[in-house]
Design a protein around this motif. Sequence first.
Motif, PDB file in Angstrom:
ATOM      1  N   GLN A  69       0.833  -1.205   0.000  1.00 50.32           N
ATOM      2  CA  GLN A  69       0.000   0.000   0.000  1.00 50.32           C
ATOM      3  C   GLN A  69       0.871   1.260   0.000  1.00 50.32           C
ATOM      4  N   GLY A  70       0.447   2.249  -0.771  1.00 48.95           N
ATOM      5  CA  GLY A  70       1.193   3.495  -0.870  1.00 48.95           C
ATOM      6  C   GLY A  70       2.319   3.477  -1.881  1.00 48.95           C
ATOM      7  N   THR A  71       2.596   2.327  -2.495  1.00 53.86           N
ATOM      8  CA  THR A  71       3.620   2.240  -3.531  1.00 53.86           C
ATOM      9  C   THR A  71       3.135   2.985  -4.772  1.00 53.86           C
ATOM     10  N   ALA A  77       2.865  -1.264 -11.314  1.00 53.37           N
ATOM     11  CA  ALA A  77       2.815  -1.858 -12.648  1.00 53.37           C
ATOM     12  C   ALA A  77       3.994  -2.807 -12.861  1.00 53.37           C
ATOM     13  N   LYS A  78       5.159  -2.409 -12.386  1.00 51.35           N
ATOM     14  CA  LYS A  78       6.338  -3.275 -12.518  1.00 51.35           C
ATOM     15  C   LYS A  78       6.178  -4.568 -11.720  1.00 51.35           C
ATOM     16  N   VAL A 106       7.144   0.011 -19.541  1.00 47.70           N
ATOM     17  CA  VAL A 106       7.167  -0.037 -18.075  1.00 47.70           C
ATOM     18  C   VAL A 106       8.292  -0.935 -17.567  1.00 47.70           C
ATOM     19  N   HIS A 107       8.639  -1.942 -18.358  1.00 49.23           N
ATOM     20  CA  HIS A 107       9.750  -2.812 -17.973  1.00 49.23           C
ATOM     21  C   HIS A 107      11.040  -2.481 -18.724  1.00 49.23           C
ATOM     22  N   GLU A 165       2.491  -7.672 -19.143  1.00 50.75           N
ATOM     23  CA  GLU A 165       2.495  -9.044 -18.635  1.00 50.75           C
ATOM     24  C   GLU A 165       2.067  -9.080 -17.167  1.00 50.75           C
ATOM     25  N   PRO A 166       0.861  -8.583 -16.892  1.00 49.07           N
ATOM     26  CA  PRO A 166       0.415  -8.462 -15.496  1.00 49.07           C
ATOM     27  C   PRO A 166       0.052  -9.793 -14.855  1.00 49.07           C
ATOM     28  N   LYS A 167       0.272  -9.859 -13.560  1.00 47.43           N
ATOM     29  CA  LYS A 167      -0.219 -10.985 -12.776  1.00 47.43           C
ATOM     30  C   LYS A 167      -1.670 -10.739 -12.379  1.00 47.43           C
ATOM     31  N   LEU A 168      -2.050  -9.457 -12.307  1.00 47.05           N
ATOM     32  CA  LEU A 168      -3.418  -9.068 -11.998  1.00 47.05           C
ATOM     33  C   LEU A 168      -3.793  -7.889 -12.884  1.00 47.05           C
ATOM     34  N   ILE A 169      -4.933  -7.985 -13.570  1.00 53.34           N
ATOM     35  CA  ILE A 169      -5.410  -6.881 -14.387  1.00 53.34           C
ATOM     36  C   ILE A 169      -6.726  -6.385 -13.797  1.00 53.34           C
ATOM     37  N   MET A 170      -6.821  -5.062 -13.616  1.00 54.11           N
ATOM     38  CA  MET A 170      -7.977  -4.444 -12.982  1.00 54.11           C
ATOM     39  C   MET A 170      -8.682  -3.569 -14.017  1.00 54.11           C
ATOM     40  N   LEU A 171      -9.901  -3.925 -14.356  1.00 54.74           N
ATOM     41  CA  LEU A 171     -10.654  -3.267 -15.427  1.00 54.74           C
ATOM     42  C   LEU A 171     -11.737  -2.375 -14.820  1.00 54.74           C
ATOM     43  N   ASP A 172     -11.642  -1.078 -15.090  1.00 51.35           N
ATOM     44  CA  ASP A 172     -12.579  -0.113 -14.529  1.00 51.35           C
ATOM     45  C   ASP A 172     -13.643   0.258 -15.568  1.00 51.35           C
TER      46      ASP A 172
END
Length: 251
Positions: A69-71, A77-78, A106-107, A165-172
């Motif tokens: 949290q706070g990162t 993203a990295k 990003v990488h 190459e996300p481990k988690l993708i959050m779709l808004d």
Amino acid sequence: MKELMRIEDLKMYFGGLKAIDGFDLTINQGETLGIIGPNGAGKTTLFNAICGVYKPTAGKVFFEGKEVQGTPAHEMAKMGIARTFQISKPLAGLSIFDNVVAAAGVHEYTGISSYFKKSHTKEVEDKVAAVIKRTGLEDVANKKASDVSLGYLRRLEIARALVTEPKLIMLDEPCAGLSNFAINEITELVMKLKAEGQSIVLIEHNLPITMKVCDRITVLSYGKKIAEGTPDEVKNDRGVIEAYLGEEDED
């Protein structure tokens, strides 16, 4: 299922406004989790607090067991947390392909030496081409982002997230404002990602879509979780009907 992210007692206050007020959630690997609630419930604020756009007022976010949290958002993203936004803001003067190339950075661009690196290496172009195909953007890949429809821009948002190459993708709210045809295409894309084992968190105001694609649904109201369960459990929850579904019926 193996835990991917855990949120404990998360709070996001803006002065006297408690936008998120003591929220707990566990997200598992390979799961498609929906977050629903009335307008103003705090859904996008929750995403922003998780992804590093906001620094939470209190509470903890763990990703793969690490407290994060706070990162800042670019560091999130990295780590493998990618998100899309309700309002698409592409690099309008660049092609769809080059927009995805930019997101791949990003990488790639992580220090001063990055200024001397080529953006369009074969490795990056091959990766981008695969994502373009995966998201059904081949026909518009060479068009400027300013020249394509909103439906394509929403797919571009997803492509830009996937290329990291996300481990988690959050779709808004990926379907907000789209035609029925475009909504079906986005829904099919989310179902495809789900079938591939991609971990997904989805905010979507279109309840039939949420019920169709999600394994589990969490319901927010005034910054608090009021229900959680399978689509059928949530659909039949009296508190949800009163706070959300009832609102839809009145409309």
